[in-house]
Design a protein around this motif. Structure first.
Motif, PDB file in Angstrom:
ATOM      1  N   GLU A  10       0.774  -1.410   0.108  1.00  7.31           N
ATOM      2  CA  GLU A  10       0.255   0.271  -0.244  1.00  7.31           C
ATOM      3  C   GLU A  10       0.666   1.315   0.060  1.00  7.31           C
ATOM      4  O   GLU A  10       0.432   2.301  -0.550  1.00  7.31           O
ATOM      5  CB  GLU A  10      -0.869   0.201   1.789  1.00  7.31           C
ATOM      6  CG  GLU A  10      -2.141   1.147   1.262  1.00  7.31           C
ATOM      7  CD  GLU A  10      -3.408   0.527   0.585  1.00  7.31           C
ATOM      8  OE1 GLU A  10      -4.066   0.825   0.301  1.00  7.31           O
ATOM      9  OE2 GLU A  10      -3.281  -1.153   0.486  1.00  7.31           O
ATOM     10  N   LYS A  11       1.849   0.409   0.731  1.00  6.73           N
ATOM     11  CA  LYS A  11       2.427   2.167   0.902  1.00  6.73           C
ATOM     12  C   LYS A  11       3.143   2.909  -0.278  1.00  6.73           C
ATOM     13  O   LYS A  11       4.285   4.146  -0.318  1.00  6.73           O
ATOM     14  CB  LYS A  11       3.571   2.491   2.344  1.00  6.73           C
ATOM     15  CG  LYS A  11       3.943   1.319   2.037  1.00  6.73           C
ATOM     16  CD  LYS A  11       5.567   1.316   3.599  1.00  6.73           C
ATOM     17  CE  LYS A  11       6.400   0.238   3.237  1.00  6.73           C
ATOM     18  NZ  LYS A  11       7.794  -0.199   4.542  1.00  6.73           N
ATOM     19  N   TRP A  12       3.551   2.175  -1.370  1.00 11.24           N
ATOM     20  CA  TRP A  12       4.187   1.910  -2.362  1.00 11.24           C
ATOM     21  C   TRP A  12       3.597   2.388  -3.600  1.00 11.24           C
ATOM     22  O   TRP A  12       4.063   2.973  -4.645  1.00 11.24           O
ATOM     23  CB  TRP A  12       5.417   1.214  -2.054  1.00 11.24           C
ATOM     24  CG  TRP A  12       6.313   0.953  -1.205  1.00 11.24           C
ATOM     25  CD1 TRP A  12       6.431  -0.263  -0.324  1.00 11.24           C
ATOM     26  CD2 TRP A  12       7.439   1.643  -1.290  1.00 11.24           C
ATOM     27  NE1 TRP A  12       7.738   0.185   0.012  1.00 11.24           N
ATOM     28  CE2 TRP A  12       8.195   1.546  -0.454  1.00 11.24           C
ATOM     29  CE3 TRP A  12       7.752   3.117  -1.774  1.00 11.24           C
ATOM     30  CZ2 TRP A  12       9.401   1.310  -0.144  1.00 11.24           C
ATOM     31  CZ3 TRP A  12       9.048   3.701  -1.158  1.00 11.24           C
ATOM     32  CH2 TRP A  12       9.774   2.818  -0.018  1.00 11.24           C
ATOM     33  N   GLN A  13       2.211   2.129  -3.753  1.00  9.78           N
ATOM     34  CA  GLN A  13       1.483   2.229  -4.992  1.00  9.78           C
ATOM     35  C   GLN A  13       1.235   4.251  -5.831  1.00  9.78           C
ATOM     36  O   GLN A  13       1.804   3.898  -6.429  1.00  9.78           O
ATOM     37  CB  GLN A  13       0.268   1.984  -4.537  1.00  9.78           C
ATOM     38  CG  GLN A  13       0.467   0.396  -4.458  1.00  9.78           C
ATOM     39  CD  GLN A  13      -1.186   0.069  -4.090  1.00  9.78           C
ATOM     40  OE1 GLN A  13      -2.342   0.656  -3.678  1.00  9.78           O
ATOM     41  NE2 GLN A  13      -1.492  -1.030  -4.429  1.00  9.78           N
TER      42      GLN A  13
END
Lengths: 416, 279
Positions: free
Chosen positions: B217-220
């Motif tokens: 999620e945090k890299w999306q």
């Protein structure tokens, strides 16, 4: 009919040439080169980056309906001028204005794709040269019959003979119908009947009141076609006027060049791994002479130096003779007359022997070049002139009148 | 005496000045030439091949089969509940269009050197036509996809109406990249060697063989800067009815592409002045 078609004002074009530096073909070399030059910047300019002015302050006007011939030696800037006027490359300073639709023909077959058929190429090349699709469709039959390729129109052009290919390519260009046509040496290709056709087409264009701007080495074509002529030398416009007077100027210039010692000639082409340093004409006893006679056994001796310390294999040397009108007469090319390519030791002398010199009395200029492995290393046009006096070529004490051509051919007659 | 009729077209040739000298009207005047250049690209592409245009079908189909075996079966990469072949083929369509447009248009100026040194026309047409030509291949392989969707019984959704947008985004992305790379390739042929490699890396940086949901999620957000992420997710959404794409991420990629595109046009126009001299 005296509207201006082309107006050129102080047009200059500068090219950068990386002369002394080795090649910078890859990004890495360039990056390394840039890094080095940053650290070396102690006020001295980068010696590798030199520039040449291919055109310098050229100004002229062309009126509508004129056929202008541009002449000059190789590398004089004629083609650069055409490229600037065709908007292929930008000028460095100055400007040019062109009034009307421009068609430029810098080569025969621009945009041709070998894989496509004649029909497809007519459309493709036509569109690239600036025609609309509807216009091409309208002229299609005319183009095909001009090119005489009706039977092969759906064959890929890679199967065409070179003559057919040229005819088709020129046919497309010839039907361009621009108001101003820029042409570069197109007539130098193709056989005699095709050339005649091309000249006829250009005459037709002219009769239609259109302007033609025409670069050529063919003095005969210039004289018969052009209404005015411009001479360019060293990037500058030297003179303009009637074709006869400008051609005379050009030829006398060529003769002057031939008087300059070769070591002082700066207008040479080629990479320079080999440089001619001296040229002399020798008689049978290997003595340097100024004047020779028809039928004499003579040699040309080219002294040269080479940048490499090794022997350069695979060298080809050519000497080409031109007559008083600048017309080519004959050439001696080592790759044609000897089986083995020449091997040039570093620094030496190349000798070309011509037994029984086949030239009538007159003054002739000659041009030399040398290639190594197919790459031009040195090219000096009109490097020297040779005066030929009348001599006993046939051993009869007689010669044909020199109004019938400059060349002599050994032959026999008999009645049987 | 030097009056020239108003009707006559006047061309002024001088060193170009200023940053923005982009003449849209002139480009439009050459629309027929663009058509012919695209037509030539398409015509020449499969000349002198035995199966000709069938290559346009075989390439994506075979790639799909290989990906299905390796990534779907062996590596067991999830496919958001879709049959893996459809999942990857839907991504392969825009991907292959992009990769083709990218590699062909990157080298296009050099392969058309004979035109550039001999005749004038807006140079933009060269990379443009090379990038547009693969659309024909795309259409062919798209028909195969429709067949596959029918086979797997996946009904089309209304999202299909958004496909032209994703298609355009794919092409604009490829063109934008090449407005930068094609001029560099004129001078440094290194680009031509880099492009196939670049497109391979780029593929693994896009959700072709794996779903977007595999990205933490945090890299999306960062991941979505790659415009092909939006395009591929868009395709899957439009055709497979997957959950709607992340519009925020898509907006980012549109902005990135637009910046790349406008900057690219300026750069291209700047560089095009010297094409004929250095090519």
């Amino acid at each position: 009919m005296s509207h201006i078609a082309i107006r050129v004002e102080n047009l200059s074009k500068q090219y950068k040439i990386a002369a002394l530096r080795p090649h910078h073909d890859t990004l890495r070399d360039q990056l390394m080169g840039s890094l080095k030059s940053i650290f070396q910047r102690n006020g001295s300019p980068d010696q590798g980056e030199s520039t040449i002015w291919a055109l310098r302050d050229v100004s002229f006007e062309v009126k509508q309906g004129e056929i202008i011939g541009i002449i000059g030696r190789n590398g004089a800037g004629k083609s650069t001028l055409l490229k600037v006027l065709s908007r292929i490359t930008e000028p460095t300073t100055g400007s040019a204005e062109i009034f009307g639709r421009v068609g430029s023909l810098l080569e025969v077959g621009t945009g041709f794709s070998r894989e496509l058929s004649g029909r497809e190429n007519i459309y493709l090349s036509g569109a690239i040269l600036g025609m609309k699709k509807a216009e091409i469709t309208r002229k299609f039959d005319e183009i095909v019959s001009f090119a005489e390729v009706e039977r092969f129109i759906d064959t890929p052009v890679k199967h065409y003979s070179s003559g057919m290919y040229l005819r088709l390519a020129f046919a497309v260009a010839a039907h361009l119908e621009p108001e101003i046509l820029l042409v570069d040496e197109v007539l130098a290709v193709g056989d005699a009947s095709f050339q005649k056709k091309c000249l006829g087409k250009m005459e037709e264009v002219h009769k239609g009141g259109r302007t033609v701007f025409f670069v050529s080495h063919n003095m005969a074509a210039i004289t018969s076609l052009c209404t005015r002529c411009l001479l360019i030398d060293g990037g500058r416009l030297v003179c303009s006027g009637s074709p006869e007077s400008v051609i005379e100027e050009y030829l006398s210039k060529a003769r002057t060049y031939a008087g300059i010692p070769i070591s002082e000639r700066k207008d040479r082409k080629g990479n320079g791994r080999v440089r001619f340093t001296n040229v002399s004409v020798l008689n049978e006893r290997c003595e340097v002479v100024e004047t020779v006679t028809s039928g004499q056994d003579i040699s040309f001796s080219f002294e040269y130096e080479s940048r490499d310390s090794e022997t350069l294999d695979n060298a080809v040397v050519q000497i080409k003779f031109a007559g008083s009108l600048g017309q080519p007469l004959f050439a001696c090319r080592s790759s044609a007359s000897v089986r083995e390519p020449l091997a040039l030791v570093p620094g030496g002398r190349i000798v070309c022997k011509i037994p029984r010199l086949p030239l009538l009395a007159g003054v002739y200029t000659y041009t030399i070049w040398c290639t190594v492995g197919g790459i031009m290393e040195d090219f000096v046009s009109d490097v020297g002139k040779i005066s030929v006096a009348e001599g006993d070529y046939f051993g009869t004490g007689k010669l044909p009148p020199n109004t019938l051509g400059d060349l002599l051919v050994a032959h026999t007659w008999s009645v049987e | 005496m030097e009056q020239t009729p108003e009707s006559v077209q006047r061309i002024l040739i001088q060193p170009s000045k200023g940053l923005f000298n982009f003449d849209l009207r002139e480009l439009w005047q050459y629309n027929e030439l663009l058509y012919f250049l695209v037509w030539k690209e398409v015509k020449v592409r499969y000349k002198q091949t035995i199966i000709g245009g069938a290559w346009a079908i075989i390439q994506p189909l075979l790639t799909m089969v290989i990906f299905t075996i390796i990534f779907g079966r062996l590596a067991k990469i999830p496919s958001d509940g879709m049959p893996y072949p459809v999942f990857t083929y839907t991504a392969l369509l825009p991907w292959m269009l992009f990769a083709q447009a990218l590699t062909r248009s990157g080298g296009s100026l050099v392969s058309n050197a004979n035109l550039i040194t001999k005749v004038y026309f807006p140079r933009l047409l060269v990379p443009l036509s090379a990038a547009l030509a693969p659309i024909v291949d795309f259409i062919v392989s798209f028909l195969i996809l429709l067949g596959m969707l029918a086979w797997y019984g996946i009904p089309p959704t209304l999202g299909i109406l958004a496909l032209p947008f994703f298609l355009a985004l794919t092409l604009v992305t490829a063109i934008s990249v090449n407005l930068w790379l094609a001029p560099i390739n004129v001078k440094y042929r290194d680009v031509a060697h880099t492009l196939p490699f670049l497109s391979q890396i780029w593929m693994y940086a896009s959700p072709v063989v794996y779903p977007l949901s595999m990205i933490p999620e945090k890299w999306q957000f960062l991941y979505s800067i790659n415009p092909m992420v939006g395009v591929i997710e868009g395709f899957r959404w439009a055709l497979l009815g997957k959950q709607s794409p992340n519009f925020m991420a898509m907006a980012i990629s549109v902005i990135v592409v637009m910046a790349l595109f406008l900057g690219g046009i300026l750069y291209f126009k700047k560089m095009e002045q010297t094409f004929a001299d250095v090519i």
